[in-house]
Every structure is written in structure tokens, then in C-alpha cells.
Scaffold this active site. Sequence first.
Site, PDB file in Angstrom:
ATOM      1  N   ASP A  90      46.389  51.216  56.019  1.00 45.79           N
ATOM      2  CA  ASP A  90      46.389  50.571  57.325  1.00 45.79           C
ATOM      3  C   ASP A  90      47.313  51.366  58.244  1.00 45.79           C
ATOM      4  O   ASP A  90      47.979  52.313  57.813  1.00 45.79           O
ATOM      5  CB  ASP A  90      46.815  49.112  57.199  1.00 45.79           C
ATOM      6  CG  ASP A  90      48.273  48.985  56.894  1.00 45.79           C
ATOM      7  OD1 ASP A  90      48.939  50.019  56.720  1.00 45.79           O
ATOM      8  OD2 ASP A  90      48.760  47.865  56.819  1.00 45.79           O
ATOM      9  N   ASP A 270      39.559  43.593  52.258  1.00 48.52           N
ATOM     10  CA  ASP A 270      40.826  43.680  51.536  1.00 48.52           C
ATOM     11  C   ASP A 270      41.549  42.367  51.750  1.00 48.52           C
ATOM     12  O   ASP A 270      41.349  41.694  52.765  1.00 48.52           O
ATOM     13  CB  ASP A 270      41.707  44.809  52.070  1.00 48.52           C
ATOM     14  CG  ASP A 270      42.449  44.372  53.319  1.00 48.52           C
ATOM     15  OD1 ASP A 270      41.804  44.261  54.383  1.00 48.52           O
ATOM     16  OD2 ASP A 270      43.659  44.089  53.239  1.00 48.52           O
ATOM     17  N   CYS A 308      34.028  35.115  31.764  1.00 50.77           N
ATOM     18  CA  CYS A 308      34.734  36.228  32.413  1.00 50.77           C
ATOM     19  C   CYS A 308      34.997  37.357  31.419  1.00 50.77           C
ATOM     20  O   CYS A 308      35.345  37.113  30.265  1.00 50.77           O
ATOM     21  CB  CYS A 308      36.053  35.716  32.999  1.00 50.77           C
ATOM     22  SG  CYS A 308      37.084  37.032  33.695  1.00 50.77           S
ATOM     23  N   CYS A 310      37.276  39.848  32.026  1.00 47.48           N
ATOM     24  CA  CYS A 310      38.544  40.524  32.323  1.00 47.48           C
ATOM     25  C   CYS A 310      39.357  40.714  31.044  1.00 47.48           C
ATOM     26  O   CYS A 310      39.090  40.070  30.033  1.00 47.48           O
ATOM     27  CB  CYS A 310      39.357  39.742  33.362  1.00 47.48           C
ATOM     28  SG  CYS A 310      40.417  38.455  32.677  1.00 47.48           S
ATOM     29  N   CYS A 313      40.777  37.338  29.644  1.00 49.97           N
ATOM     30  CA  CYS A 313      39.775  36.443  29.050  1.00 49.97           C
ATOM     31  C   CYS A 313      39.123  37.081  27.823  1.00 49.97           C
ATOM     32  O   CYS A 313      38.894  36.416  26.813  1.00 49.97           O
ATOM     33  CB  CYS A 313      38.725  36.058  30.089  1.00 49.97           C
ATOM     34  SG  CYS A 313      39.387  34.969  31.379  1.00 49.97           S
ATOM     35  N   HIS A 340      43.287  39.103  35.929  1.00 48.23           N
ATOM     36  CA  HIS A 340      42.134  38.195  35.987  1.00 48.23           C
ATOM     37  C   HIS A 340      41.598  38.059  37.415  1.00 48.23           C
ATOM     38  O   HIS A 340      40.393  38.199  37.657  1.00 48.23           O
ATOM     39  CB  HIS A 340      42.486  36.811  35.434  1.00 48.23           C
ATOM     40  CG  HIS A 340      41.396  35.823  35.678  1.00 48.23           C
ATOM     41  ND1 HIS A 340      40.308  35.701  34.851  1.00 48.23           N
ATOM     42  CD2 HIS A 340      41.164  34.976  36.719  1.00 48.23           C
ATOM     43  CE1 HIS A 340      39.470  34.811  35.347  1.00 48.23           C
ATOM     44  NE2 HIS A 340      39.964  34.351  36.496  1.00 48.23           N
TER      45      HIS A 340
END
Lengths: 376, 376
Positions: A90, A270, A308, A310, A313, A340
Site C-alpha cells: 500500500d 485484502d 476443512c 487446513c 484441521c 486456519h
Amino acid sequence: MLQFELLATEGLARRGRLRLNHGVVETPIFMPVGTYGTVKGVLPQSLHDMGAQIILGNTFHLWLRPGLEVINQFKGLHGFEGWHKPILTDSGGFQVWSLGEMRKISEEGVKFASPVNGDKLFLTPEVSMQVQTALNADIVMQFDECTPYETKGQLTTEAQARASMEMSLRWARRCITEFERLQNPNALFGIVQGGMFEGLREESLTQLVAMDLPGYAVGGVSVGEPKEDMLRIMAHTPHRLPAHKPRYLMGVGTPEDLVEGVACGVDMFDCVMPTRNARNGHLFTRFGDLRIRNARNKQDVRTIDETCGCHACATGISRAYLHHLDRCGEMLGPMLTSIHNLHYYLNLMRDIRAALDEGRFEAFRATFKADRARGV
Amino acid sequence: MLQFELLATEGLARRGRLRLNHGVVETPIFMPVGTYGTVKGVLPQSLHDMGAQIILGNTFHLWLRPGLEVINQFKGLHGFEGWHKPILTDSGGFQVWSLGEMRKISEEGVKFASPVNGDKLFLTPEVSMQVQTALNADIVMQFDECTPYETKGQLTTEAQARASMEMSLRWARRCITEFERLQNPNALFGIVQGGMFEGLREESLTQLVAMDLPGYAVGGVSVGEPKEDMLRIMAHTPHRLPAHKPRYLMGVGTPEDLVEGVACGVDMFDCVMPTRNARNGHLFTRFGDLRIRNARNKQDVRTIDETCGCHACATGISRAYLHHLDRCGEMLGPMLTSIHNLHYYLNLMRDIRAALDEGRFEAFRATFKADRARGV
């Protein structure tokens, strides 16, 4: 350089591919935020494993710490933080705006005292371009004034929003000049401002489009306005931007916002929400949100979300364990919940892309809503 | 169950193999400390990747939080924390001792107020065995009284150390009885006490050896005594323990202590030093220690140690980046430094084992000292 290819559309929603100096980004995409050169609590390797394609860095923060002398030792941010895929930075505009009373904005730029050591600093469009060139971000954002929604309880008037928007346009021109002077090899995005006023948004985007930048962002949302205003601007502005260029909605938002944003023609998002909420024990899942601090999780042997994939998980980390880590203030708690939540956001975008590839985004949108309402 | 095999010796140093209910441990070994069911700041996957073979859990802390009701849902600590290799739990003796004024020790056990919620609790040899049985630790430590080095500036007298040591022996017998009554399928270790008095250490170990436990620890060191006293006890006690059983020196220590400990016949070590020091920016390397907070690291593009294979060094994480993360208070700093320090400790033990396998431990010890003195 930047090349953008539109692969498929469905209504206003778009499936695209962005080629940048450090790699390819499949859109629509969510970009994890790495303010100080680190996505908080997540190893670069984990980001890679969860399929992050591009991350954010923060011009304002990195200018103050570690400073350009250090960044220059690494020839940019990629080497410094050990992330070799694309980075967007940014411009610092939002952060100096956030300083509130601490800063003074003029046509020339923004004067402020460093919150780190009190040094008097002056951030201008030119300085922002110089810092972002040193950072060697693949996507450089123009320096803009983030028009506030309200100031001390007073809503920003149309006249105020116009003055602010027009200054951002003048700053955009200064950014282009400096970006070219620096022979920056990356891509500069313009930022549409105009507050909550569609007419001003239209003027802003028309003038920015005339500057023929390689991509455009919609800024000045997620600045404290009511949700309906954010949704109104999100529905108004993105699809009016050039179809053959990437569109980035800054600082947005919830999973629902992302799906609606895509439906409105946004390509890039974002937000600090997945990581910040993770640190506060607020987990996003396909079936709604989970507050890990709730006592009901204390003895719950289930993973966060059985569907999930991830790291947390997939390795069987339970709600009870995450609840325990949170209660004990153990660092491993935010480490696992950040993984996660980021995975959830990135995977949501993967699902959106797959749906667009197969022309079933509208069906996906309906399933998404029903799933999220189910409860976890 | 526990099986211990002695594979090689060199002087007093031993190379062994320990078979436990959750797997095999090659000794000499360093065991990372996971007080609250997590090695602070390190993902279980990272521990696995760096070759950790066995980790510690803390009976006292886990009894208070999350408590046995939760642990029972997972049938023990392995499932709760997602670590499926061996675990050793301490008895809680050291932690209640650390409460100082907050606790009252009697023959029956230790009364104290929970530091979490003020509940009045009573930890006895029997309760310690019950908790450790619920935790299902592969190695269970007897409940003992950790004899202090000094109390309010007064050195512990031999008479005090004797009384304490003798109570620990009586507690060892109560632990054995309860451990058997519970039909705990794991291995119970006795703990040699006796303060800084070799004669008392000898009496303690003689009586413990008569109890024919599957392994023995040397406790009551690293309790604030001068280094030379620790080294004196380390040189005195371990090699007097039965050769065919594993020997564990509790709470020790620096890399130098580990190498000397092995030379004194120790097989197992644990210490919070690698993780705690990591969080304070103190890094261990083959060539000496590195204080990452020092300004000299600010622009240093080098990795912590170019010969190190840890995740941080192997992925090119620089001293400058770690310095920056520390200054900004970013979580990724301690995450990376904890990985580095633990890897250093585990790798040091790997090198020691390789040296013992090849009958060159004495040569290794000399090289180790020279390397560490070189400076990083």
C-alpha cells in the site's frame, strides 16, 4: 510489468490471471496482510503450503522499521522477508490518515511524527513511490488521501469528499511522474476515491482511467461507514472500471463481502480480518463462525471444521485444545487459528475460481450462503 | 513398558535406545519442554520435522488447565496435543516447590492455592500418579520434594537435605504402590535427591535402586546453585546409577552442560533454555551464542549459522530480519528463533550420538569446545 488475462465471466463476476514480476496470480484472489514484513503469526512456509499467491506489505510501517537502508541490503522486501512470490504494497496513505491528530495533510503531502521515535517525517507521493520502489513490490499503490467517513461525529460532506478526491487525483499524477522517473519495473495502481458519493466515484474513476494505469483499486471503504454504504459503493464502482484491467477492493472484508465483491466484479481483496480475528479466537468456517473462547468448546474433541483441509484441521487439532491454548495465552493458539482462518479465506477464493471456471458461480453463491447459515 | 538397550559406551558416555509405548527414543537425547501441552511457539509438525523424539508435559500445569476431565476426553495427553510420539511428564513436585510461600509441604503431600483460580488443592504422591496415569505419559516421574539450594539466603543444611531426601524416598514408595494399583502400563522413574551432598546422593540412589524402577533421574539441580555445584553433582551421581537403565538429568542445561552431562553418563536431558532464550532473542549456534537484539545485527544479511540446517537457516532467514521482527514484537520472531534453538539442541544430540556410534566422542567434545569458542 503486469499482464492481465480475463479467462471467464459470469454476470459481473470475473475469473482472471495476473502475471507479475515475481509470478502468476489467479484471480479472484485474497491477499494476506503482512504489515511489518510478516503475516502475523504465520511462517512463510505455511503461507506457501496454504496456497497464498500474493501478500501485502506496508509502505508506512516498513519505511519506519526496518527502514530503507536495511531493505536495500536485501534489494527489496522479497529477500528481506523470504517471500519470493508477488507482493503488493500500500502507499502509506491509509496509515498516515489513521494517525488522526498526529498528522497534518497539505497539497504537498503529509507531515507527521514517527510513532516509533518521534522523528518528524514528511510522506509525499514522491516519497511513497521511492519507498515502494526500494521495496520492489510487484504492485505499487498510488499515494492517496483516504477520505474519512466521519470526523469527530461529523459526516464528510460532498464538498469535502470532492476536495479530497481531487487532491488524490493530483497525487496520482505526481505518483506516475515519480514512478516513471525511478524507472520502476513493476505496476502502479490508481485508487478511486469519492467517499460515499457515487457521482464523485464516477468522476474519480473517469480521470484515473484516462491516466491508463495497469490496474485500479477502490479505496476509502472499510473506514467506519455502515455496511450498507460499503455495499453500495462496492456495487457501484468496480464494474465501471476497465474490463481488461485488474480491480482491487481495499480492506474488505468478511467472507460474505468477498463473495458479494466477486459478484460485483472485484478481482483482488485484502483484509486483516482473518489474522486479527484468529488472534482473538474468532474462527471462520464454511458453516459459520466459531468463537473458540466460548466454554462450550472446552471439552469438544472435534476439529474446527471437519470439511476443512487446513494444517490445523487436517492434523486433528481439536476445539478443546485451541480453547485451552487460548486460555493459557499460549502462542501456539494464534499460530494455529491464523493458519486456519487464512486457509479458509484462500480456499474460499479457490472455490470461487473453480465455480467461475465451470460457469456455476451463481449456484456456488447460493450454496455458500446456505452453508454459512447452517452453524458450525 | 520400557526397554533400554546400551549400544555403545566411551568412557562414562553411553549410546542407547529406549523403547516406550509410543515409540523409540535414541539416546543421549534432549527433550523439548511442553509445559501446558505445547512446546511454546512451535507447531507439532515443526517438532516432528526437526527430529524431536520425546517431549515433556507438566503434571502440575495440566492438572490445573485444562484439567483431567478434558484430558480424559482424549484418553491422554498425546491425543489432546496432537503429539503421537513419546511423552515424559514431571511429577509436579518442582512446580509446587516453585510456589514458595504459597504452599505447605507435609509428609502427606503439598497443600497450595491454585494460581489460576485460588482453589485449595492438595498434591500427593497418589494424586500425582493419578494425574500422570490420565495423561498417559510414556515416562512417569515419581512425586518428590525438590530440595532447595537455599531458602531466604540460608543454604540448605545437610540435616535439612537429608530430611527432604528421606521424605522423597518415602514418597517414591507411595508412588510405586499407587502406580501399580492404577495398572499404569508406562514406566515410572525414581528421582535421586540429596542436595549438594554426595553422601546423601549416594544414600538416595542406593535406596531407589533397591526399588528396581525402570529408570532414574537426578533431581534437585538447576535450582539456583552455583554452576560448579551442579557440575560436581553431575559428575558424582549419574554414573553410579545402574548401567542397564536410562539416566535422566532434570532441568539441565546449556549446550556445554549437555556435552559434559553425556561425558558423565547421562542419557536424557530437558530444559526450557532453548525455547525461553529464543523468545528473548538469545540464539545458540555451533560457533557460540548470538544476541539478535544487538544493533550489529540490524543490517546483517547472513543467516544465524551458515552450517545450520534448521528451517529458519535453511530457508535463508537473515539476522537482520530476526532483529527487525524482535524490535517490532512480531510473533514470527520467537517462532523462528524457537525452531532454530530447538533444532540446535536436537542436532547437537544427533552429533553426539553419531560420535558415540563411531567411537569418537572425545574428539567430538574437543571440536565442540573449539567451535563454540570461535564466535558466530
